[in-house]
Design a protein around this motif. Structure first.
Motif, short mmCIF file in Angstrom:
data_model
loop_
_atom_site.label_atom_id
_atom_site.label_comp_id
_atom_site.label_asym_id
_atom_site.label_seq_id
_atom_site.Cartn_x
_atom_site.Cartn_y
_atom_site.Cartn_z
N ASP A 134 45.12 -7.46 34.97
CA ASP A 134 44.56 -6.71 36.09
C ASP A 134 43.06 -6.47 35.83
OD1 ASP A 134 43.86 -4.94 38.09
OD2 ASP A 134 45.75 -3.84 38.01
N PRO A 135 42.17 -7.04 36.66
CA PRO A 135 40.73 -6.86 36.42
C PRO A 135 40.26 -5.42 36.62
CG PRO A 135 41.13 -7.93 38.54
CD PRO A 135 42.45 -7.85 37.85
N LYS A 136 41.05 -4.62 37.28
CA LYS A 136 40.67 -3.23 37.52
C LYS A 136 40.92 -2.33 36.31
CE LYS A 136 41.65 -3.55 42.48
NZ LYS A 136 42.46 -3.00 43.61
N ASN A 141 40.14 1.91 29.78
CA ASN A 141 41.11 2.59 30.63
C ASN A 141 42.33 2.96 29.78
OD1 ASN A 141 43.32 3.04 32.58
ND2 ASN A 141 41.83 2.34 34.10
N ARG A 142 42.87 4.16 29.99
CA ARG A 142 44.01 4.61 29.19
C ARG A 142 45.26 3.78 29.47
NH1 ARG A 142 47.54 7.93 31.98
NH2 ARG A 142 46.90 8.58 34.07
N ARG A 143 45.29 3.05 30.58
CA ARG A 143 46.44 2.19 30.91
C ARG A 143 46.27 0.77 30.37
NH1 ARG A 143 47.06 1.92 37.05
NH2 ARG A 143 44.78 1.83 36.94
N TYR A 144 45.15 0.50 29.72
CA TYR A 144 44.85 -0.89 29.32
C TYR A 144 45.87 -1.45 28.33
CZ TYR A 144 42.41 -4.86 27.27
OH TYR A 144 42.09 -6.11 26.82
N SER A 201 38.49 -5.49 23.32
CA SER A 201 38.54 -4.07 23.00
C SER A 201 37.76 -3.79 21.71
CB SER A 201 39.98 -3.61 22.83
OG SER A 201 40.60 -4.32 21.78
N LYS A 202 37.26 -2.59 21.59
CA LYS A 202 36.52 -2.14 20.41
C LYS A 202 37.20 -0.90 19.84
CE LYS A 202 33.44 -5.35 21.08
NZ LYS A 202 33.35 -6.52 20.20
N PRO A 203 37.80 -0.99 18.63
CA PRO A 203 37.88 -2.18 17.78
C PRO A 203 38.87 -3.20 18.32
CG PRO A 203 39.17 -0.43 16.83
CD PRO A 203 38.47 0.17 18.03
N ASN A 204 38.83 -4.42 17.76
CA ASN A 204 39.78 -5.45 18.18
C ASN A 204 41.22 -4.99 17.87
OD1 ASN A 204 37.76 -8.34 17.22
ND2 ASN A 204 37.54 -6.89 18.87
#
Length: 310
Positions: A134-136, A141-144, A201-204
């Protein structure tokens, strides 16, 4: 994992079902008798046998055994049916739908699907073709992570080329490998998993995704219906079907030999103390005693499960 100084109690509380060794008459007798010693398809310590006396408990075991026997008998036709449906769905998608399929047949330009290609999808992949993230939902984002885990679990049902292509070209992440896990009870590799590194993501973040139950795989369904369980110290009871799928050894003699070889092959972190080795010997000499120990379940999830460069 023991370092040789820790002491662990021998496994005295487990239940292991062997439906392939069960006759129908013996299974039905289970409903009328609580004497489990006469049932060679049930492996458990004597202490547990005394506790499985209620009809409901024996009914649960009965349902599990019968269901697995039915599934085992349907293994081949169920697999052929699933293969036929999967090939038909990919035949349609490879030719652009039913109408174009008929046109291609008439024109002699029929496109046959290749099961090892990065475009071949499973039945579940054909039902739901959404593989894009999902690009959004950005990494901040906490849902990522929940979204990424969900899509990785969905992707695990596909073949290796499809998975690697999706990770690299569609998700722009790094593939860390695709693994098949040996099931010593089924004598095959029924469990698959892959790993990826999320470089966005950071960190990976490292993601491990296991393939779940394939709709037309009888052995997968047997794993689900297998109510066998084994204890792990400080954790609780672990579903035996899943432990078998992850590589729990069946051959107790080999387990004993491996107890001596593992420290030299994999390092001192796999060394067993003499109490655990003695437990294995007792399990071989006295039927009914477990030859498995808690570190077996730890090893099953660690051995050959990580790329060598991690």
């Amino acid at each position: 994992m023991t370092d040789g100084k820790e002491k662990e109690e021998p496994c005295k509380d487990f239940l292991s079902l062997h439906p392939e060794e069960a006759g129908l008459f013996d299974v039905f007798l289970l409903l009328f008798s609580s004497d489990l010693k006469k049932r060679n398809f049930i492996e458990s310590p004597q202490e547990l046998e005394f506790r499985i006396t209620e009809l409901f408990q024996r009914w649960v075991i009965f349902v599990s055994i019968v269901t697995q026997k039915v599934l085992i008998s349907l293994r081949t036709p169920l697999a052929k049916l699933g293969c036929a449906i999967e090939m038909w769905l990919n035949l349609l998608s490879s030719n652009g739908g039913l109408l174009k399929l008929l046109i291609n047949i008439l024109r002699g330009k029929l496109v046959l699907p290749d099961t090892s290609s990065p475009t071949f999808t499973s039945i579940l992949g054909n039902i739901d073709r959404r593989f894009e993230l999902d690009p959004k939902i950005e990494p901040n984002n906490r849902r990522y992570y929940a979204s990424l885990s969900l899509m990785a679990a969905k992707l695990a049902y596909e073949n290796k080329p499809f998975i690697e292509t999706t990770i690299k070209d569609l998700w722009h992440m790094e593939s860390l490998g695709f693994e098949d896990f040996w099931n010593d009870y089924q004598k095959r590799y029924p469990t698959q998993a892959f790993m990826l590194k999320d470089t966005r993501s950071k960190p990976n973040v490292i993601v491990v995704a296991f393939r779940g139950t394939s709709p037309f795989d009888a052995d997968d369904w047997c794993t689900d219906f297998d109510i066998s369980w084994f204890p792990i110290a400080s954790v609780g009871k672990v579903h035996g079907g899943f432990m078998k799928a992850l590589g729990l050894p069946k051959d107790s003699v080999w387990e004993l030999i491996r107890a001596f070889l593992l420290p030299y092959a994999k390092g001192p972190n796999y060394r067993e103390c003499w109490l655990l080795i003695g437990t294995r010997v007792l399990g071989l000499v006295f039927p009914g005693l477990s030859a498995h120990c808690p570190q077996d379940y730890n090893n099953a999830t660690r051995l050959d499960s990580l790329p060598p460069d991690l």
